[in-house]
Design a protein around this motif. Structure first.
Motif, PDB file in Angstrom:
ATOM      1  N   SER A   1       6.261  -4.828   1.915  1.00 39.65           N
ATOM      2  CA  SER A   1       6.476  -3.764   2.898  1.00 39.65           C
ATOM      3  C   SER A   1       7.093  -2.512   2.276  1.00 39.65           C
ATOM      4  O   SER A   1       7.050  -1.445   2.883  1.00 39.65           O
ATOM      5  CB  SER A   1       7.372  -4.279   4.027  1.00 39.65           C
ATOM      6  OG  SER A   1       8.697  -4.512   3.561  1.00 39.65           O
TER       7      SER A   1
ATOM      8  N   ALA B   1       0.356  -7.335  -1.481  1.00 37.11           N
ATOM      9  CA  ALA B   1       0.409  -5.871  -1.510  1.00 37.11           C
ATOM     10  C   ALA B   1      -0.934  -5.285  -1.924  1.00 37.11           C
ATOM     11  O   ALA B   1      -1.367  -4.248  -1.390  1.00 37.11           O
ATOM     12  CB  ALA B   1       1.507  -5.408  -2.463  1.00 37.11           C
TER      13      ALA B   1
ATOM     14  N   LEU C   1      -3.338  -5.380   1.013  1.00 38.08           N
ATOM     15  CA  LEU C   1      -3.048  -4.412   2.068  1.00 38.08           C
ATOM     16  C   LEU C   1      -3.448  -2.994   1.679  1.00 38.08           C
ATOM     17  O   LEU C   1      -3.433  -2.101   2.530  1.00 38.08           O
ATOM     18  CB  LEU C   1      -1.549  -4.450   2.421  1.00 38.08           C
ATOM     19  CG  LEU C   1      -1.037  -5.760   3.024  1.00 38.08           C
ATOM     20  CD1 LEU C   1       0.452  -5.662   3.324  1.00 38.08           C
ATOM     21  CD2 LEU C   1      -1.806  -6.109   4.293  1.00 38.08           C
ATOM     22  N   ARG C   2      -3.816  -2.775   0.423  1.00 41.15           N
ATOM     23  CA  ARG C   2      -4.226  -1.423   0.003  1.00 41.15           C
ATOM     24  C   ARG C   2      -5.583  -1.042   0.555  1.00 41.15           C
ATOM     25  O   ARG C   2      -5.888   0.126   0.703  1.00 41.15           O
ATOM     26  CB  ARG C   2      -4.248  -1.336  -1.532  1.00 41.15           C
ATOM     27  CG  ARG C   2      -2.880  -1.415  -2.159  1.00 41.15           C
ATOM     28  CD  ARG C   2      -2.923  -1.110  -3.648  1.00 41.15           C
ATOM     29  NE  ARG C   2      -1.669  -1.513  -4.268  1.00 41.15           N
ATOM     30  CZ  ARG C   2      -1.567  -2.444  -5.206  1.00 41.15           C
ATOM     31  NH1 ARG C   2      -2.647  -3.053  -5.652  1.00 41.15           N
ATOM     32  NH2 ARG C   2      -0.394  -2.765  -5.710  1.00 41.15           N
ATOM     33  N   ARG C   3      -6.429  -2.022   0.808  1.00 42.83           N
ATOM     34  CA  ARG C   3      -7.752  -1.737   1.350  1.00 42.83           C
ATOM     35  C   ARG C   3      -8.017  -2.682   2.512  1.00 42.83           C
ATOM     36  O   ARG C   3      -7.827  -3.899   2.408  1.00 42.83           O
ATOM     37  CB  ARG C   3      -8.836  -1.896   0.284  1.00 42.83           C
ATOM     38  CG  ARG C   3      -8.847  -3.221  -0.432  1.00 42.83           C
ATOM     39  CD  ARG C   3     -10.039  -3.348  -1.351  1.00 42.83           C
ATOM     40  NE  ARG C   3     -11.302  -3.287  -0.627  1.00 42.83           N
ATOM     41  CZ  ARG C   3     -12.493  -3.239  -1.229  1.00 42.83           C
ATOM     42  NH1 ARG C   3     -12.570  -3.237  -2.532  1.00 42.83           N
ATOM     43  NH2 ARG C   3     -13.600  -3.187  -0.511  1.00 42.83           N
TER      44      ARG C   3
ATOM     45  N   VAL D   1       2.628   1.404   9.292  1.00 44.15           N
ATOM     46  CA  VAL D   1       1.219   1.723   9.048  1.00 44.15           C
ATOM     47  C   VAL D   1       0.287   0.594   9.478  1.00 44.15           C
ATOM     48  O   VAL D   1      -0.918   0.808   9.612  1.00 44.15           O
ATOM     49  CB  VAL D   1       0.987   2.043   7.552  1.00 44.15           C
ATOM     50  CG1 VAL D   1       1.795   3.262   7.143  1.00 44.15           C
ATOM     51  CG2 VAL D   1       1.346   0.847   6.673  1.00 44.15           C
ATOM     52  N   LEU D   2       0.812  -0.596   9.705  1.00 48.61           N
ATOM     53  CA  LEU D   2      -0.031  -1.713  10.130  1.00 48.61           C
ATOM     54  C   LEU D   2       0.845  -2.824  10.684  1.00 48.61           C
ATOM     55  O   LEU D   2       2.074  -2.796  10.561  1.00 48.61           O
ATOM     56  CB  LEU D   2      -0.890  -2.234   8.973  1.00 48.61           C
ATOM     57  CG  LEU D   2      -0.189  -2.720   7.696  1.00 48.61           C
ATOM     58  CD1 LEU D   2       0.171  -4.203   7.775  1.00 48.61           C
ATOM     59  CD2 LEU D   2      -1.062  -2.500   6.486  1.00 48.61           C
TER      60      LEU D   2
ATOM     61  N   GLU E   1       5.840  -1.042  -0.197  1.00 47.45           N
ATOM     62  CA  GLU E   1       4.654  -0.232  -0.468  1.00 47.45           C
ATOM     63  C   GLU E   1       3.856   0.040   0.809  1.00 47.45           C
ATOM     64  O   GLU E   1       3.241   1.105   0.941  1.00 47.45           O
ATOM     65  CB  GLU E   1       3.764  -0.956  -1.482  1.00 47.45           C
ATOM     66  CG  GLU E   1       2.531  -0.183  -1.888  1.00 47.45           C
ATOM     67  CD  GLU E   1       1.722  -0.917  -2.929  1.00 47.45           C
ATOM     68  OE1 GLU E   1       0.552  -0.545  -3.148  1.00 47.45           O
ATOM     69  OE2 GLU E   1       2.253  -1.876  -3.536  1.00 47.45           O
ATOM     70  N   HIS E   2       3.918  -0.889   1.751  1.00 49.52           N
ATOM     71  CA  HIS E   2       3.179  -0.762   3.007  1.00 49.52           C
ATOM     72  C   HIS E   2       4.141  -1.053   4.160  1.00 49.52           C
ATOM     73  O   HIS E   2       4.236  -2.203   4.617  1.00 49.52           O
ATOM     74  CB  HIS E   2       2.002  -1.743   3.059  1.00 49.52           C
ATOM     75  CG  HIS E   2       1.136  -1.724   1.839  1.00 49.52           C
ATOM     76  ND1 HIS E   2       0.153  -0.780   1.647  1.00 49.52           N
ATOM     77  CD2 HIS E   2       1.114  -2.523   0.747  1.00 49.52           C
ATOM     78  CE1 HIS E   2      -0.454  -1.008   0.494  1.00 49.52           C
ATOM     79  NE2 HIS E   2       0.115  -2.058  -0.070  1.00 49.52           N
TER      80      HIS E   2
ATOM     81  N   SER F   1       5.420  -1.990   7.483  1.00 51.41           N
ATOM     82  CA  SER F   1       4.641  -2.640   8.530  1.00 51.41           C
ATOM     83  C   SER F   1       5.555  -3.430   9.447  1.00 51.41           C
ATOM     84  O   SER F   1       6.703  -3.734   9.112  1.00 51.41           O
ATOM     85  CB  SER F   1       3.590  -3.570   7.914  1.00 51.41           C
ATOM     86  OG  SER F   1       4.213  -4.554   7.100  1.00 51.41           O
TER      87      SER F   1
END
Length: 373
Positions: free
Chosen positions: A55, A283, A286-288, A32-33, A57-58, A60
C-alpha cells in the motif's frame, strides 16, 4: 488507530471509517483501489503484512475477509460479523478493515463487502490460499476487475494450473506467473543480443513448483520449440538453457539470489535475480489492472500438453533409450530360443511375451510422431 466492532454491520463499519479519518485529521479519501483479501485465520497475518507494504506504492482500502468455522450447530445457525478498523500508522498508507464472519453470513460475504468498496475505484480480489476453481464466478471474484490466486499454495499445483486454464477469464492472474517476470525479462534481453535461431530449450527447477511449468510453457509458446522440464533441488527456478545455432545461452541461478548469464562468444556476467517476497509480488500485480494476454497464452498453451511428455519435452533420456535397445537386442535371442524349443506350449508362451512389447511400441509411436512434428 484501531477500532474494534463486535456483532456489527457494514453501515457501522463505514461510520467508524469516517470518524477515524476525522480523528487523525485526514478527512479526504485518497485511495486508488480496493484490495479484498480472502483468507483464513492462519494466513491472515502474512497476507495483511504484505498488503500493508504494497500500500506504500498503491494506497488502497484493504478488506480482509476471514471466514470463521463454527463448531456447534447453534453457532452455525447464528450470523455474526466482527470487524477491526485500522487507520493511520496501523494501516500503513491506506485503510484496513479486518472482517470476521461467523455462521450463515459466511456464505454471503459479498453482501458484507459490497457496501465497503470505494466508489468509482477498481477492485482487486486476492486469495493467498484455497482459491476457488473459477475465480470469476465466485461471488467475491465477480465484484473485481482483477483476480489474483497463488497455485504455489495448492496441494496439487500442476492440476491447479490445468483447472486455471480451463476456467480462465480476462482479469485472472497468478503469483506463480508474477514470480518469473525477472526471468522472462532476462531471457528476452539475452536473445536481443544475438542473431541466432533457437532449436530447443530446457527449464530446470524444484519439483511441484508451478512457476517452472509456467516458464516452460511461455518459452515453448513464444519460441515455438520443444522444451524439456528438468527437476532440481531448488530453490525455485535454478536454470534455463536455450540451444541455438550459435551456441547455448544459459541463465543459471543455483542459490536463489545471484544468477550467471552465459552466451557463446561473450564473457559470463552476474545478474541480480533474487527470490522476491509476497509484498513485491502483489505490488507488481497492482501496477496493471488490465487483462494479461501473455499469461493467458502461456497458460492455455500448456493445458493440453502437461501430461503429453513427447509434445513439450526434449527427446527421452538415454536410460530409456538404452532400455529400449536392450529389449530389441533381446528379441532375436528369444526368437532363436523359441525356434529350438520343441513344445508348442512353450512357443505360445513366448508369443504372449512378445505381444505386450509390441503393444507398448505401438503406444509410443504416436508420441514420437507428435515430437517429430
Amino acid at each position: 488507530m484501531k477500532t474494534d466492532l463486535t456483532d456489527t454491520t457494514s453501515s457501522k463499519i463505514n461510520k467508524a471509517l469516517v470518524l477515524g479519518r476525522r480523528a487523525i485529521g485526514a478527512p479526504a479519501v485518497g485511495m486508488v483501489l480496493t484490495l479484498v483479501i480472502v483468507t483464513d485465520e492462519e494466513n491472515a497475518y502474512d497476507a495483511l503484512k504484505a498488503a500493508n507494504e504494497a500500500s506504500r506504492e498503491h494506497p488502497s482500502r484493504t478488506l480482509v475477509v476471514i471466514k470463521r468455522v463454527s463448531r456447534s450447530p447453534r453457532d452455525r445457525a447464528k450470523a455474526r460479523l466482527d470487524a477491526e478498523v485500522r487507520l493511520g500508522a496501523d494501516a500503513s498508507a491506506g485503510e484496513t478493515v479486518v472482517l470476521r464472519l461467523y455462521g450463515e453470513v459466511v456464505d454471503h460475504a459479498q453482501s458484507v463487502v459490497l457496501p465497503l468498496l470505494l466508489p468509482d475505484a477498481p477492485v482487486v480480489v486476492w486469495w493467498p490460499v484455497d482459491a476457488p476453481t473459477d475465480p470469476a464466478k465466485d461471488p467475491l471474484g465477480a465484484l473485481a476487475q482483477r483476480r489474483v490466486t497463488d497455485t504455489y499454495a495448492a496441494e496439487q499445483p500442476i492440476e491447479e494450473l490445468t483447472a486455471r486454464a480451463e476456467t480462465y477469464t480476462p482479469g485472472d492472474t497468478d503469483l506463480s506467473w508474477t514470480r518469473i517476470t525477472p526471468w522472462r525479462s532476462m531471457l528476452a534481453a539475452a536473445l536481443d543480443q544475438v542473431a541466432c535461431e533457437v532449436d530447443a530449450a530446457e527449464v530446470e527447477g524444484e519439483e511441484f513448483n508451478p512457476s517452472v511449468e509456467l516458464l516452460a510453457m511461455w518459452v515453448a509458446d513464444r519460441l515455438k520449440v520443444p522444451v524439456r522440464r528438468s527437476k532440481s533441488a531448488g530453490p525455485g527456478l535454478t536454470s534455463v538453457r536455450l540451444e541455438t545455432d550459435c551456441g547455448p545461452i544459459v541463465l543459471d541461478r543455483p542459490d536463489g539470489s545471484l544468477a550467471t548469464l552465459s552466451i557463446e562468444g561473450q564473457p559470463d556476467r552476474g545478474v541480480a535475480l533474487k527470490r522476491r517476497d509476497t509484498a513485491e509480488l502483489i505490488a507488481e500485480e497492482l501496477r496493471r489492472l488490465d487483462p494479461d494476454d501473455t499469461y493467458a497464452a502461456a497458460l492455455k498453451f500448456g493445458v493440453g500438453r502437461l501430461d503429453e511428455r513427447a509434445a513439450v519435452t526434449a527427446p527421452e533420456p538415454e536410460e530409456e533409450a538404452g532400455t529400449t535397445g536392450a529389449a530389441s537386442e533381446a528379441a532375436p535371442r528369444e526368437e532363436a530360443a523359441s525356434e529350438e524349443e520343441a513344445a508348442s506350449g512353450e512357443k505360445a508362451a513366448s508369443g504372449e511375451k512378445a505381444a505386450p512389447a509390441a503393444r507398448s511400441a505401438a503406444k509410443k509411436a504416436p508420441a514420437r510422431k507428435a515430437a517429430a512434428k
